[in-house]
Design a protein around this motif. Structure first.
Motif, short mmCIF file in Angstrom:
data_model
loop_
_atom_site.label_atom_id
_atom_site.label_comp_id
_atom_site.label_asym_id
_atom_site.label_seq_id
_atom_site.Cartn_x
_atom_site.Cartn_y
_atom_site.Cartn_z
N ARG A 154 -24.52 -11.00 147.94
CA ARG A 154 -25.23 -11.89 147.03
C ARG A 154 -26.31 -11.16 146.25
NH1 ARG A 154 -25.95 -17.70 150.22
NH2 ARG A 154 -23.72 -18.10 150.51
N GLU A 155 -27.06 -10.34 146.96
CA GLU A 155 -28.09 -9.55 146.30
C GLU A 155 -27.45 -8.60 145.29
OE1 GLU A 155 -30.86 -5.90 147.67
OE2 GLU A 155 -31.21 -7.76 148.82
N ALA A 156 -26.30 -8.06 145.62
CA ALA A 156 -25.60 -7.14 144.73
C ALA A 156 -25.15 -7.84 143.46
CB ALA A 156 -24.40 -6.52 145.45
N LEU A 157 -24.64 -9.07 143.59
CA LEU A 157 -24.17 -9.81 142.42
C LEU A 157 -25.32 -10.10 141.47
CD1 LEU A 157 -21.44 -10.77 141.44
CD2 LEU A 157 -21.90 -12.99 142.45
N GLU A 158 -26.49 -10.42 142.02
CA GLU A 158 -27.68 -10.64 141.19
C GLU A 158 -28.09 -9.33 140.51
OE1 GLU A 158 -30.71 -12.31 143.64
OE2 GLU A 158 -29.56 -14.09 144.17
N SER B 239 -16.50 -8.24 144.68
CA SER B 239 -15.62 -7.70 143.65
C SER B 239 -15.02 -8.82 142.80
CB SER B 239 -14.50 -6.88 144.29
OG SER B 239 -15.03 -5.79 145.03
N GLU B 240 -14.66 -9.92 143.45
CA GLU B 240 -14.09 -11.05 142.72
C GLU B 240 -15.11 -11.62 141.75
OE1 GLU B 240 -11.48 -15.08 143.68
OE2 GLU B 240 -12.47 -13.99 145.31
N GLY B 241 -16.38 -11.72 142.21
CA GLY B 241 -17.44 -12.21 141.33
C GLY B 241 -17.68 -11.28 140.15
N ILE B 242 -17.64 -9.97 140.41
CA ILE B 242 -17.82 -8.99 139.33
C ILE B 242 -16.67 -9.07 138.33
CG2 ILE B 242 -17.88 -6.52 138.80
CD1 ILE B 242 -19.33 -6.09 141.46
N ARG B 243 -15.45 -9.15 138.84
CA ARG B 243 -14.29 -9.20 137.94
C ARG B 243 -14.33 -10.44 137.04
NH1 ARG B 243 -13.87 -4.91 137.54
NH2 ARG B 243 -12.52 -3.40 138.55
N ASP B 244 -14.81 -11.58 137.58
CA ASP B 244 -14.87 -12.80 136.79
C ASP B 244 -15.88 -12.69 135.66
OD1 ASP B 244 -12.94 -14.02 138.30
OD2 ASP B 244 -14.33 -15.10 139.59
N GLN B 245 -17.03 -12.06 135.94
CA GLN B 245 -18.12 -12.04 134.97
C GLN B 245 -18.20 -10.74 134.17
OE1 GLN B 245 -21.94 -13.59 136.53
NE2 GLN B 245 -20.86 -13.98 138.43
N PHE B 246 -17.83 -9.61 134.79
CA PHE B 246 -17.97 -8.31 134.13
C PHE B 246 -16.70 -7.49 134.32
CE2 PHE B 246 -22.03 -9.74 135.92
CZ PHE B 246 -22.76 -9.92 134.74
N PRO B 247 -15.66 -7.81 133.58
CA PRO B 247 -14.34 -7.20 133.82
C PRO B 247 -14.29 -5.70 133.55
CG PRO B 247 -14.32 -8.53 131.82
CD PRO B 247 -15.61 -8.83 132.51
N THR B 248 -15.27 -5.12 132.84
CA THR B 248 -15.20 -3.70 132.51
C THR B 248 -15.85 -2.80 133.55
OG1 THR B 248 -17.29 -3.77 131.25
CG2 THR B 248 -15.25 -4.25 130.05
N ILE B 249 -16.55 -3.37 134.53
CA ILE B 249 -17.23 -2.57 135.56
C ILE B 249 -16.20 -1.99 136.53
CG2 ILE B 249 -18.80 -2.69 137.54
CD1 ILE B 249 -20.51 -4.64 136.01
N LYS B 250 -16.34 -0.71 136.86
CA LYS B 250 -15.46 -0.06 137.83
C LYS B 250 -15.98 -0.36 139.25
CE LYS B 250 -13.08 2.06 134.63
NZ LYS B 250 -11.68 1.70 134.33
N ILE B 251 -15.04 -0.54 140.19
CA ILE B 251 -15.41 -0.89 141.57
C ILE B 251 -14.77 0.09 142.54
CG2 ILE B 251 -15.33 -2.67 143.36
CD1 ILE B 251 -15.11 -4.76 141.12
N ILE B 252 -15.60 0.66 143.42
CA ILE B 252 -15.12 1.55 144.49
C ILE B 252 -15.47 0.89 145.82
CG2 ILE B 252 -15.33 3.82 145.57
CD1 ILE B 252 -16.20 4.91 142.85
N ALA C 94 -5.05 -4.47 151.12
CA ALA C 94 -4.45 -3.77 149.99
C ALA C 94 -3.95 -4.77 148.94
CB ALA C 94 -3.30 -2.89 150.47
N GLN C 95 -3.34 -5.86 149.41
CA GLN C 95 -2.88 -6.89 148.49
C GLN C 95 -4.03 -7.48 147.69
OE1 GLN C 95 -0.71 -9.67 151.09
NE2 GLN C 95 1.08 -9.28 149.81
N LYS C 96 -5.11 -7.79 148.38
CA LYS C 96 -6.28 -8.37 147.74
C LYS C 96 -6.89 -7.39 146.74
CE LYS C 96 -9.55 -11.63 147.56
NZ LYS C 96 -9.30 -13.02 147.16
N ALA C 97 -6.97 -6.11 147.13
CA ALA C 97 -7.55 -5.09 146.26
C ALA C 97 -6.73 -4.94 144.98
CB ALA C 97 -7.65 -3.76 146.99
N VAL C 98 -5.40 -4.95 145.11
CA VAL C 98 -4.55 -4.84 143.94
C VAL C 98 -4.75 -6.03 143.02
CG1 VAL C 98 -2.15 -4.88 143.15
CG2 VAL C 98 -2.82 -3.40 145.04
N LYS C 99 -4.84 -7.21 143.58
CA LYS C 99 -5.03 -8.42 142.80
C LYS C 99 -6.34 -8.39 142.03
CE LYS C 99 -5.15 -13.47 143.23
NZ LYS C 99 -5.10 -14.62 144.16
N LEU C 100 -7.38 -7.83 142.65
CA LEU C 100 -8.70 -7.77 142.02
C LEU C 100 -8.86 -6.54 141.14
CD1 LEU C 100 -10.96 -8.84 145.02
CD2 LEU C 100 -10.41 -10.19 143.00
#
Length: 568
Positions: free
Chosen positions: A38-42, A67-80, A91-97
């Motif tokens: 939550r702190e990270a999303l803020e 990651s799901e929250g980031i993808r919804d609001q900021f689709p250009t951010i890279k996630i590791i 793995a399934q979830k990661a591919v979907k996101l």
């Protein structure tokens, strides 16, 4: 240097990574850390990093939920993702996101460095592709066949009948099919005068063949910064390329360049208006964010209203232009939907009368100087035409009718202030010369403009009051969010966020946090409820996260705060 946010709930892990990794040598600047999702999303909303490195297992909000929250609001951010769970479900979830990379625990510093360098290379290539002036010039020469472009432009510059639309769509292989459409206009937030002043020949690129100061040494030197070239044609074409790629990805419609702007025509088979509106606004926001990230300048998008046939395209296009004009009031670098700022109907105005539309738009979002210039132009045309007295009177009467519509739509105060005078058509016969008529119309328009501005400010205040009243009544609901508030108010989140911050000088998230924390303080001072009971009363389903948020806000834990209140 790319901006990076590091997220892990273990302090020693965060400090270890900060200490052991030479971030600048990898091309990164760590702009912040967070210890839970939550702190990270803020932090992402506030800092807008290029890359987020996050643990998978964290309290309050895990890495995949983050990651799901980031993808919804900021689709250009890279996630590791950092994880110790190499499971098929993950793995399934990661591919979907669309997770960009993940590192399995335990890992060495070199393993993480290798992944960071891989992501950096990917971002370098993306940015190089976006900014490659030579590639853009070649693409510019070969794209947008003239006949197709002329036809598309004709859709919203004149009324085209259904038969011609069907015939030309078939000839040019354009998917102009659907039960509903939207037109949107994307405009550069940088001076576009060069677009019309450039000579026909191609500009010399030699002065610009230098490395952009915002890029790293690993990026090819020919990948110039478009912002630095000063070539507005290429900047506009780069925006077009990004828009075309994103629109194609979402299968929303197609884009074109018209009048120094990028025009998006959205098509949808659904009979419901909301899907195409939602999809178009999301795509426009993704385009805006992508331009800001890859091209290092900003654009503003105006979204028109939903129409059900392309014969109404001129109306939809002018609605999009009208929405774009509101950046004078709301600010640039955003998506503005006409349905958020005006209540419009297809039959409300005769959009074939371009002068009438221009005058009304000037009254709503123009300046006093622009209004005087508009009226000078309108009356100058009368004098140059040498029309008869009768035609002159009809012309002024049509102007008054348009002003009456604006006064009526602006609210009772404006209608009362100028309505009676506008309805005095007999006054038109009393004018001895055009200058007298122009000054009278100017006075009416000026008063009407002031009332519109005052009513708009009142509407903003009323909107915020309705929002705060709704939050006051529902703050104990743990599901309360900006989306719920906007659903209650029937407006988009982007428009609401802009108005709310302008009126309250704080974001909605900060307002809700402050309200809940102050309510919690009251309960701690005046009741003997346990911490988890107070957490529920102020909208926190997780008492641990409530305690964490309270201490971050007040500087004391709930228990410490209650003790001090009792002592005082």
């Amino acid at each position: 240097m790319y901006k990076l946010l590091l997220v892990d709930d273990e302090e020693d892990v965060r400090e270890g990574l900060l200490r052991e990794i030479e971030w600048s040598g990898c091309g990164y600047e760590v702009i912040g850390t967070a210890e839970n999702g939550r702190e990270a999303l803020e932090a992402v909303d506030k800092l807008r990093p290029d890359v987020v490195v996050t643990d998978i297992q964290m309290p309050f909000l895990n890495g995949l939920q983050l990651s799901e929250g980031i993808r919804d609001q900021f689709p250009t951010i890279k996630i590791i993702i950092l994880t110790g769970y190499d499971e098929f479900e993950y793995a399934q979830k990661a591919v979907k996101l669309h997770i960009d990379e993940y590192v399995l625990k335990p890992f060495s510093s070199q393993e993480l460095i290798d992944v960071l360098l891989k992501v950096k290379t990917s971002m370098d290539e993306e940015q190089a592709q976006r900014e490659n002036v030579h590639v853009l010039q070649e693409h510019y020469r070969s794209s947008l066949p003239v006949l197709k472009e002329v036809f598309l432009a004709s859709l919203f510059t004149r009324k085209v009948n259904r038969k011609e639309i069907d015939e030309k769509s078939r000839i040019y292989d354009l998917p102009l099919c659907g039960s509903q459409f939207m037109l949107s206009v994307i405009s550069l937030d940088i001076p576009c005068s060069l677009l019309s002043n450039r000579k026909e020949e191609e500009p010399s690129l030699q002065p610009f063949i230098q490395q952009s100061p915002q890029r790293d040494a690993g990026v090819p030197q020919h990948a110039l910064s478009l912002k630095d070239t000063g070539d507005s044609r290429l900047q506009l074409f780069a925006v077009y390329n990004i828009a075309e790629e994103i629109v194609h990805k979402h299968e929303l419609g197609f884009v074109m360049i018209h009048n120094e702007e990028v025009v998006l025509i959205s098509c949808d088979e659904s009979p419901d208006m909301e899907p195409i509106r939602q999809r178009t606004l999301l795509v426009l926001e993704e385009i805006r964010q992508s331009v800001e990230r890859y091209l290092r300048f900003s654009v503003t998008a105006g979204a028109g209203t939903v129409i059900h046939t392309l014969e109404e395209a001129p109306y939809a296009y002018n609605a999009a232009i009208a929405a774009l004009d509101y950046r004078v009031i709301l600010g640039s670098n955003r998506v503005i939907c006409i349905d958020d700022v005006e209540m419009r109907m297809v039959e409300k105005l005769c959009f074939d009368h371009w002068k009438e539309e221009a005058l009304i738009r000037c009254l709503k979002v123009g300046t006093a100087e622009e209004l005087r210039g508009m009226l000078d132009s309108l009356f100058q045309g009368l004098m140059e035409a040498h029309i008869s007295v009768k035609d002159f009177q009809i012309y002024v009467m049509e102007m008054l009718i348009a002003l009456m519509k604006v006064a009526r739509d602006a609210g009772q105060a404006a209608d009362t202030a100028v309505g009676d005078e506008l309805a005095s058509f007999e006054r038109i016969r009393e004018f001895r010369h055009m200058e007298e008529a122009k000054q009278w119309v100017l006075q009416l328009c000026t008063r009407l403009m002031h009332h519109i501005a005052a009513d708009r400010q009142t509407s903003y205040k009323k909107l915020v009051q309705e929002a705060t009243s709704f939050v006051e009544a529902n703050y104990e609901n743990s599901d309360l969010s900006i989306t719920m508030v906007c659903g209650h108010l029937h407006i988009s989140a982007g428009y609401f966020s802009s108005i709310f911050k302008k009126e309250t000088k704080m974001t909605f998230i900060n307002y809700l946090l402050q309200l809940r924390m102050e309510k919690a303080k009251q309960y701690l001072r005046s009741s003997d409820w346990k911490t988890f009971e107070i957490a529920e009363q102020v909208g926190y389903s997780d008492p641990n996260y409530f305690s964490y948020s309270f201490k971050k806000y007040a500087g004391l834990s709930p228990k410490e705060y209650r003790s001090r209140a009792d002592e005082g």
